[in-house]
Design a protein around this motif. Sequence first.
Motif, short mmCIF file in Angstrom:
data_model
loop_
_atom_site.label_atom_id
_atom_site.label_comp_id
_atom_site.label_asym_id
_atom_site.label_seq_id
_atom_site.Cartn_x
_atom_site.Cartn_y
_atom_site.Cartn_z
N ARG A 178 40.54 41.68 35.24
CA ARG A 178 39.53 41.63 36.30
C ARG A 178 39.44 40.23 36.90
O ARG A 178 39.28 40.08 38.12
CB ARG A 178 38.18 42.08 35.75
CG ARG A 178 38.07 43.59 35.59
CD ARG A 178 36.63 44.02 35.31
NE ARG A 178 36.22 43.66 33.95
CZ ARG A 178 36.39 44.45 32.91
NH1 ARG A 178 36.96 45.63 33.04
NH2 ARG A 178 35.97 44.07 31.71
N VAL A 179 39.52 39.20 36.06
CA VAL A 179 39.51 37.82 36.58
C VAL A 179 40.71 37.62 37.51
O VAL A 179 40.59 37.03 38.59
CB VAL A 179 39.54 36.80 35.43
CG1 VAL A 179 39.81 35.40 35.95
CG2 VAL A 179 38.22 36.82 34.66
N ALA A 180 41.88 38.10 37.09
CA ALA A 180 43.09 37.95 37.90
C ALA A 180 42.92 38.61 39.27
O ALA A 180 43.26 38.03 40.31
CB ALA A 180 44.29 38.53 37.16
N VAL A 181 42.39 39.82 39.28
CA VAL A 181 42.23 40.55 40.55
C VAL A 181 41.21 39.87 41.45
O VAL A 181 41.46 39.65 42.65
CB VAL A 181 41.82 42.02 40.27
CG1 VAL A 181 41.44 42.72 41.58
CG2 VAL A 181 42.96 42.77 39.60
N HIS A 182 40.05 39.52 40.90
CA HIS A 182 39.00 38.92 41.72
C HIS A 182 39.44 37.60 42.34
O HIS A 182 39.23 37.35 43.53
CB HIS A 182 37.74 38.70 40.87
CG HIS A 182 37.03 39.96 40.51
ND1 HIS A 182 35.80 39.98 39.88
CD2 HIS A 182 37.36 41.27 40.67
CE1 HIS A 182 35.41 41.21 39.69
NE2 HIS A 182 36.35 42.02 40.15
N ILE A 183 40.05 36.73 41.55
CA ILE A 183 40.44 35.42 42.07
C ILE A 183 41.68 35.53 42.97
O ILE A 183 41.81 34.77 43.93
CB ILE A 183 40.68 34.42 40.92
CG1 ILE A 183 39.42 34.32 40.06
CG2 ILE A 183 41.04 33.04 41.46
CD1 ILE A 183 38.15 33.98 40.83
N ALA A 184 42.55 36.48 42.70
CA ALA A 184 43.68 36.70 43.62
C ALA A 184 43.17 37.14 44.99
O ALA A 184 43.73 36.75 46.03
CB ALA A 184 44.63 37.74 43.03
N ARG A 185 42.11 37.95 45.02
CA ARG A 185 41.52 38.34 46.31
C ARG A 185 40.96 37.12 47.03
O ARG A 185 41.12 36.98 48.25
CB ARG A 185 40.41 39.37 46.08
CG ARG A 185 40.91 40.74 45.65
CD ARG A 185 39.74 41.63 45.22
NE ARG A 185 40.18 42.96 44.80
CZ ARG A 185 39.43 43.82 44.13
NH1 ARG A 185 38.16 43.50 43.83
NH2 ARG A 185 39.90 45.00 43.77
N ALA A 186 40.30 36.24 46.28
CA ALA A 186 39.77 35.02 46.89
C ALA A 186 40.89 34.16 47.44
O ALA A 186 40.78 33.60 48.55
CB ALA A 186 38.96 34.23 45.85
N LEU A 187 41.98 34.03 46.69
CA LEU A 187 43.11 33.21 47.14
C LEU A 187 43.79 33.82 48.37
O LEU A 187 44.20 33.09 49.29
CB LEU A 187 44.12 33.04 46.01
CG LEU A 187 43.67 32.15 44.84
CD1 LEU A 187 44.75 32.10 43.78
CD2 LEU A 187 43.33 30.74 45.33
N ALA A 192 51.07 43.77 43.05
CA ALA A 192 51.59 43.99 41.70
C ALA A 192 50.45 44.36 40.74
O ALA A 192 50.58 45.26 39.91
CB ALA A 192 52.33 42.75 41.21
N LEU A 193 49.33 43.64 40.83
CA LEU A 193 48.19 43.93 39.96
C LEU A 193 47.63 45.33 40.21
O LEU A 193 47.14 46.00 39.30
CB LEU A 193 47.09 42.88 40.17
CG LEU A 193 47.41 41.46 39.68
CD1 LEU A 193 46.35 40.48 40.17
CD2 LEU A 193 47.48 41.43 38.15
N ASP A 194 47.70 45.77 41.45
CA ASP A 194 47.18 47.10 41.79
C ASP A 194 47.99 48.20 41.10
O ASP A 194 47.45 49.27 40.78
CB ASP A 194 47.24 47.28 43.31
CG ASP A 194 46.52 48.55 43.76
OD1 ASP A 194 45.35 48.73 43.36
OD2 ASP A 194 47.12 49.34 44.51
N GLN A 195 49.26 47.94 40.82
CA GLN A 195 50.08 48.93 40.13
C GLN A 195 49.56 49.14 38.70
O GLN A 195 49.63 50.24 38.15
CB GLN A 195 51.53 48.46 40.07
CG GLN A 195 52.21 48.40 41.43
CD GLN A 195 53.65 47.90 41.32
OE1 GLN A 195 54.39 48.34 40.42
NE2 GLN A 195 54.06 47.03 42.21
N ILE A 196 49.00 48.09 38.08
CA ILE A 196 48.45 48.24 36.74
C ILE A 196 47.25 49.16 36.78
O ILE A 196 47.07 50.03 35.92
CB ILE A 196 48.03 46.85 36.18
CG1 ILE A 196 49.24 45.95 36.04
CG2 ILE A 196 47.33 47.00 34.83
CD1 ILE A 196 48.91 44.55 35.59
N SER A 197 46.40 48.99 37.80
CA SER A 197 45.21 49.84 37.94
C SER A 197 45.60 51.30 38.04
O SER A 197 45.03 52.16 37.37
CB SER A 197 44.42 49.40 39.19
OG SER A 197 43.34 50.26 39.42
#
Length: 485
Positions: free
Chosen positions: A304-313, A476-481
Amino acid sequence: MPMHLLALTGPDKGKVFVLNEGCGQTIGRSHTHTEITLQDTDVARVQCEVSLDGDALVVTDLDGSSSTFVNDQAIEAHRMKPGDTLRIGQSLLRFQKEQVGRVIPTVAPTVVVSPKVVPIVPVAAVRPVPEKRGTKSDPAPSPSSPARRPSTLETSVNASTRVDEMHPADRLPIPRLPADRLNELAGSTLGHFTLGPVLGEGHTGMVFKAKDLKSNRTVALRVLPSEFPKNDAERQRFVQAVKEMLHLDHVNLVKLYGAGKADGYHWLATEFVEGPSLGQIMRQGRPTPVNGEEPIRAWEPAYRVAVHIARALDYAHQHQFIHRNITPTDILVAQQGDYSQKASLSDYTADGIAKLNDLVMFKALEGSGLRQVSLRAKVATELAYFSPEQTYGGAPVDARSDIFSLGSVVYAVLMGRPPFEGLSQAETIRNIREEPPTSPRKLHPLLPRLFDSILLKMLAKPPEHRFQSAKELLAALDQISHHNE
């Protein structure tokens, strides 16, 4: 003995200051932001920088007021020879090799990888104050410190005011406080803000929980040292950076409300996030369990940290903002309800929103003496999250550097430590540049293989081998979801 500066006059008369080989040292009166600290009150908080170059000592003035002298000549930059004298304030320092007078070393030599490495300073030279976030009640002025407003003209920038339309505030008395006593501002009024408790002291000033008397909202108010800016060029860069960021608005970015100046202090007002930093969460409890309770869900907080901060970036990079300093301290986790009862990282991230903080700081301080000082402090405290290119002086840094640093943070959330942390700064730099990261899945067997491969790609040494954009990382992270639904 090593080459050194001997104090001939001033409050430090008789003291010897050892000079480090291979890296610069700043001189001034600030105990927090200098490696060679003088007791002379006529010296600037950060006066100058010195660095050895063979048998010469290169001196660079950082004060910008023609108050640094070599052999009684005002200088901006100068190569001193043994026997030459450096005068700042009431202090006269002689550059020499031989032992003269009473020796009281105040700065010990530090390990240096190479002259091309970012400056390395002793950890003892930096004394961070633990952050305090999430105070539930609004601050009230201290009875002994009644609310005050500045006697100087205030100029401010906010989301509804153009920078070129700054206007003066009312004149009311407030005592002038030295920059090294910023914490004494708590309980007073600065401009149109009532300052409450200190939330934290960083490399670029102090952050207070404050009440904006104009909008009646609670904000996090960062107050910069009074020595910033040194000149008009630094002020213009500060104003331009604020202008560019005021319109940015994203759920995973800490919102910048405005900036200005009051009583000689520049300030930035940002969204107050009710919740701790990721660094605090990681420090207060044990690492995410590997073979303990809830092992199947142990990796999800990091995800979740990865997804949230990737969206910010992704949002920030589209607007040409590179953060350059992503660490657990720069990620705040906004909470709902009483977060003081939460015990684990899973508790915090289950209903929390991770927000990236301090996006504006690099651009706002670019080229300033304060930026140079903060870089040295970051090397001492946050080196483990640097990208390989950041460990080389002058190497280009782009969005892919932020992706690497985010990978280091997510890895630390999973494993309880950054991927390349060493026993010394030299070892950490070597690991960042040369050592491949250990696959998290080796110690975290229930980690999805795809998440493991994504992390390893984020931590690739050459930038061209990483994800080339935050948007690509998010895909790529969305594929994990989808894979785990």
